[in-house]
Design a protein around this motif. Sequence first.
Motif, PDB file in Angstrom:
ATOM      1  N   UNK A  13       0.835  -1.205   0.000  1.00  0.00           N
ATOM      2  CA  UNK A  13       0.000   0.000   0.000  1.00  0.00           C
ATOM      3  C   UNK A  13       0.869   1.254   0.000  1.00  0.00           C
ATOM      4  N   UNK A  14       1.919   1.258   0.805  1.00  0.00           N
ATOM      5  CA  UNK A  14       2.834   2.403   0.854  1.00  0.00           C
ATOM      6  C   UNK A  14       3.554   2.592  -0.476  1.00  0.00           C
ATOM      7  N   UNK A  15       4.005   1.490  -1.061  1.00  0.00           N
ATOM      8  CA  UNK A  15       4.700   1.569  -2.351  1.00  0.00           C
ATOM      9  C   UNK A  15       3.776   2.156  -3.402  1.00  0.00           C
ATOM     10  N   UNK A  16       2.535   1.704  -3.424  1.00  0.00           N
ATOM     11  CA  UNK A  16       1.573   2.196  -4.398  1.00  0.00           C
ATOM     12  C   UNK A  16       1.337   3.698  -4.205  1.00  0.00           C
ATOM     13  N   UNK A  31      11.289   1.104  -8.076  1.00  0.00           N
ATOM     14  CA  UNK A  31      11.115  -0.061  -8.948  1.00  0.00           C
ATOM     15  C   UNK A  31      12.394  -0.883  -8.960  1.00  0.00           C
ATOM     16  N   UNK A  32      13.529  -0.220  -9.135  1.00  0.00           N
ATOM     17  CA  UNK A  32      14.807  -0.929  -9.181  1.00  0.00           C
ATOM     18  C   UNK A  32      15.100  -1.645  -7.871  1.00  0.00           C
ATOM     19  N   UNK A  33      14.745  -1.026  -6.759  1.00  0.00           N
ATOM     20  CA  UNK A  33      15.033  -1.608  -5.445  1.00  0.00           C
ATOM     21  C   UNK A  33      14.036  -2.681  -5.028  1.00  0.00           C
ATOM     22  N   UNK A  62       5.104   4.123 -14.036  1.00  0.00           N
ATOM     23  CA  UNK A  62       6.120   5.081 -13.580  1.00  0.00           C
ATOM     24  C   UNK A  62       7.452   4.902 -14.305  1.00  0.00           C
ATOM     25  N   UNK A  63       7.457   4.098 -15.363  1.00  0.00           N
ATOM     26  CA  UNK A  63       8.680   3.925 -16.136  1.00  0.00           C
ATOM     27  C   UNK A  63       9.475   2.691 -15.772  1.00  0.00           C
ATOM     28  N   UNK A  64       8.874   1.789 -15.021  1.00  0.00           N
ATOM     29  CA  UNK A  64       9.593   0.611 -14.547  1.00  0.00           C
ATOM     30  C   UNK A  64       9.575  -0.594 -15.460  1.00  0.00           C
ATOM     31  N   UNK A  65       9.055  -0.454 -16.686  1.00  0.00           N
ATOM     32  CA  UNK A  65       8.988  -1.608 -17.593  1.00  0.00           C
ATOM     33  C   UNK A  65      10.350  -2.252 -17.846  1.00  0.00           C
ATOM     34  N   UNK A  66      11.430  -1.475 -18.057  1.00  0.00           N
ATOM     35  CA  UNK A  66      12.719  -2.123 -18.314  1.00  0.00           C
ATOM     36  C   UNK A  66      13.196  -3.013 -17.154  1.00  0.00           C
ATOM     37  N   UNK A  67      12.802  -2.680 -15.943  1.00  0.00           N
ATOM     38  CA  UNK A  67      13.164  -3.495 -14.785  1.00  0.00           C
ATOM     39  C   UNK A  67      12.189  -4.647 -14.595  1.00  0.00           C
ATOM     40  N   UNK A  68      10.898  -4.356 -14.658  1.00  0.00           N
ATOM     41  CA  UNK A  68       9.883  -5.358 -14.322  1.00  0.00           C
ATOM     42  C   UNK A  68       9.591  -6.357 -15.428  1.00  0.00           C
ATOM     43  N   UNK A  69       9.622  -5.920 -16.672  1.00  0.00           N
ATOM     44  CA  UNK A  69       9.249  -6.822 -17.757  1.00  0.00           C
ATOM     45  C   UNK A  69      10.114  -8.085 -17.794  1.00  0.00           C
ATOM     46  N   UNK A  70      11.438  -7.974 -17.685  1.00  0.00           N
ATOM     47  CA  UNK A  70      12.234  -9.210 -17.659  1.00  0.00           C
ATOM     48  C   UNK A  70      11.887 -10.122 -16.473  1.00  0.00           C
TER      49      UNK A  70
END
Length: 118
Positions: A13-16, A31-33, A62-70
């Motif tokens: 909830x906090x992250x969101x 996202x990276x962390x 928020x731009x985290x696709x390069x981290x999350x997609x893989x």
Amino acid sequence: GDAHIAALEKALALADMFLTGAPLSAARSLVDLAGEQVLVKGLPSPRLAARAQEVMLTMIEAGGAPTLLPLLIAGMSHKVPKVAGLCVETVLAALEAFGPGVIDPALVLPASAAAFDS
């Protein structure tokens, strides 16, 4: 046990909340962390899975696709079928919400075929 799940619920909830209001650079840092932890700890838990998916979609927004997609693509072959299915579902939801400019079909399609073979 329950205390651990409750703590993870609060963390999601906090992250969101943070992702929604933070500057893009700060959101990407989160996202990276934490992206991998959201997937690894959130999706396997019945109580956390839906919230984890929401947070991952917010991370992608928020731009985290390069981290999350893989991570999600790797998760499509997860040994636990429910987790693999939730990874597929999350990728599809992201593709629907953000389109092929954000979610590269060239990355997703080979992984989708591999997931069906497993």
